[in-house]
Design a protein around this motif. Structure first.
Motif, PDB file in Angstrom:
ATOM      1  N   LYS A  67     -16.280   7.121   7.054  1.00 23.94           N
ATOM      2  CA  LYS A  67     -14.855   7.344   7.551  1.00 23.94           C
ATOM      3  C   LYS A  67     -14.116   7.848   6.278  1.00 23.94           C
ATOM      4  O   LYS A  67     -14.637   7.766   5.200  1.00 23.94           O
ATOM      5  CB  LYS A  67     -14.120   6.137   7.811  1.00 23.94           C
ATOM      6  N   ALA A  68     -13.028   8.370   6.456  1.00 29.21           N
ATOM      7  CA  ALA A  68     -11.986   9.026   5.387  1.00 29.21           C
ATOM      8  C   ALA A  68     -11.697   7.495   4.217  1.00 29.21           C
ATOM      9  O   ALA A  68     -11.920   6.558   4.735  1.00 29.21           O
ATOM     10  CB  ALA A  68     -10.710   9.411   6.019  1.00 29.21           C
ATOM     11  N   ILE A  69     -11.290   8.088   3.270  1.00 30.33           N
ATOM     12  CA  ILE A  69     -11.286   7.076   2.112  1.00 30.33           C
ATOM     13  C   ILE A  69      -9.602   6.876   1.870  1.00 30.33           C
ATOM     14  O   ILE A  69      -8.791   7.922   1.690  1.00 30.33           O
ATOM     15  CB  ILE A  69     -11.608   7.506   0.798  1.00 30.33           C
ATOM     16  N   GLN A 110      -2.464  15.208   6.039  1.00 31.34           N
ATOM     17  CA  GLN A 110      -3.195  13.759   6.243  1.00 31.34           C
ATOM     18  C   GLN A 110      -3.063  12.915   5.026  1.00 31.34           C
ATOM     19  O   GLN A 110      -2.678  12.999   4.050  1.00 31.34           O
ATOM     20  CB  GLN A 110      -4.990  14.257   5.891  1.00 31.34           C
ATOM     21  N   LYS A 111      -3.039  11.376   5.510  1.00 31.19           N
ATOM     22  CA  LYS A 111      -2.657  10.275   4.705  1.00 31.19           C
ATOM     23  C   LYS A 111      -4.043  10.147   3.893  1.00 31.19           C
ATOM     24  O   LYS A 111      -3.772   9.723   2.679  1.00 31.19           O
ATOM     25  CB  LYS A 111      -2.510   9.129   5.407  1.00 31.19           C
ATOM     26  N   LEU A 166      -4.524  13.197  -4.135  1.00 34.91           N
ATOM     27  CA  LEU A 166      -3.582  14.088  -3.785  1.00 34.91           C
ATOM     28  C   LEU A 166      -3.968  15.464  -3.553  1.00 34.91           C
ATOM     29  O   LEU A 166      -3.876  16.094  -2.375  1.00 34.91           O
ATOM     30  CB  LEU A 166      -2.300  14.040  -4.423  1.00 34.91           C
ATOM     31  N   PHE A 167      -4.772  15.638  -4.490  1.00 41.42           N
ATOM     32  CA  PHE A 167      -5.052  17.178  -4.714  1.00 41.42           C
ATOM     33  C   PHE A 167      -6.354  17.387  -3.419  1.00 41.42           C
ATOM     34  O   PHE A 167      -6.307  18.670  -2.858  1.00 41.42           O
ATOM     35  CB  PHE A 167      -5.847  17.576  -5.899  1.00 41.42           C
ATOM     36  N   GLY A 168      -6.999  16.528  -3.292  1.00 37.36           N
ATOM     37  CA  GLY A 168      -8.370  16.781  -2.292  1.00 37.36           C
ATOM     38  C   GLY A 168      -7.710  16.597  -0.853  1.00 37.36           C
ATOM     39  O   GLY A 168      -8.776  17.014   0.152  1.00 37.36           O
ATOM     40  N   ASN A 195       0.746  -1.248  -0.008  1.00 39.33           N
ATOM     41  CA  ASN A 195       0.045  -0.022   0.076  1.00 39.33           C
ATOM     42  C   ASN A 195       0.858   1.207   0.134  1.00 39.33           C
ATOM     43  O   ASN A 195       0.634   2.191  -0.603  1.00 39.33           O
ATOM     44  CB  ASN A 195      -1.065   0.174   1.147  1.00 39.33           C
ATOM     45  N   SER A 196       1.797   1.199   0.831  1.00 43.27           N
ATOM     46  CA  SER A 196       3.009   2.572   0.760  1.00 43.27           C
ATOM     47  C   SER A 196       3.527   2.676  -0.431  1.00 43.27           C
ATOM     48  O   SER A 196       3.906   3.403  -1.053  1.00 43.27           O
ATOM     49  CB  SER A 196       3.747   2.278   1.871  1.00 43.27           C
TER      50      SER A 196
END
Length: 268
Positions: free
Chosen positions: A210-212, A174-175, A167-169, A39-40
């Motif tokens: 939750k965040a994506i 934040q990851k 990346l833009f959003g 994932n990284s």
């Protein structure tokens, strides 16, 4: 996707190659830099891809460079030299005749090398405009309304825009991508391209909240654009994030409930 962490280095290399269509050597390089976390490594691949210039640094006349510098100067933040910030960005959008909440602004930001929403550095702005051969606002507007929009028909170009959007959003530091931001970006990018988009958004807002993650964002495009998708033949053992598997189960349950309600209505 816990199986990723338990797989061998060869398996991880092959998996990353499948995800990114990159070479074995490049996949191994990314994995080594990411401590063999897929994932990284995937994040690293798309972060590097989003900052790559489409061509070599262009040769330009001094008059072209001066004209672009003057464009930048018009919108530059007087309190933050070398940067166009929110106020200047709003003025630029007004001069270009675009809405900063619509897809045009995302395309503009991608081509001008913006790393954070509403901000442009002088170096990246000038180099991008030189590469685009845009030494006036009128030329930049023409490229935006013609070339950029037409390029969306190209699968690879669209994927670059889609990956850049994550990346833009994101908020600075934040990851992951906040759910409300992800939803708005999906609406911009996939409306008219994915007929289950409304169901996906409803599912996220009702069940996820939750965040994506980058993994989910990246692979959802593959999921949404796969040909002849059938919820009954979806491979839950495949390399999909758990959230996508849960969405398929949600679709199955929704479909079953609709059939049951239809039968009940007909019987009465």
């Amino acid at each position: 996707m816990s199986f990723i962490r338990n797989s061998s280095q060869d398996d991880k290399t092959k998996l990353l190659m499948d995800f990114t269509n990159t070479s074995q050597k490049e996949a191994q390089r990314l994995l080594r830099h990411s401590n063999w976390d897929v994932n990284s490594a995937l994040n690293l691949y798309y972060e590097q891809a989003s900052t790559k210039k489409p061509s070599n640094k262009p040769k330009a006349s001094s008059s072209q460079t001066k004209a672009i510098q003057e464009i930048f100067n018009k919108y530059e933040d007087p309190d933050k030299k070398g940067w166009i910030t929110v106020d200047g960005t709003m003025e630029l959008c007004q001069d270009l005749g675009i809405d900063p909440t619509q897809l045009d602004f995302l395309l503009l930001s991608y081509h001008l090398g913006s790393k954070h929403m509403g901000e442009f550095s002088r170096q990246e702005f000038v180099e991008a405009c030189l590469s685009l051969h845009c030494d006036s606002v009128a030329k930049l507007k023409h490229a935006l309304t013609n070339d950029f929009q037409n390029n969306l028909k190209d699968v690879n170009y669209f994927r670059n825009i889609y990956n850049y959007a994550f990346l833009f959003g994101r908020q600075t530091g934040q990851k992951n991508l906040a759910l409300d931001a992800a939803v708005e970006l999906w609406k911009l990018l996939l409306a008219g391209r994915y007929d289950r988009l409304d169901q996906w958004i409803t599912f996220l807002e009702e069940k996820h909240r939750k965040a994506i993650s980058r993994d989910t964002w990246t692979l959802f495009l593959d999921f949404a654009t796969q040909p002849n998708f059938d919820i009954d033949t979806h491979d839950a053992e495949g390399a999909w994030p758990i959230l996508i598997d849960e969405f398929v189960e949600y679709l199955k349950n929704t479909s079953s409930n609709n059939i049951s309600n239809s039968i009940s209505s007909n019987s009465t």
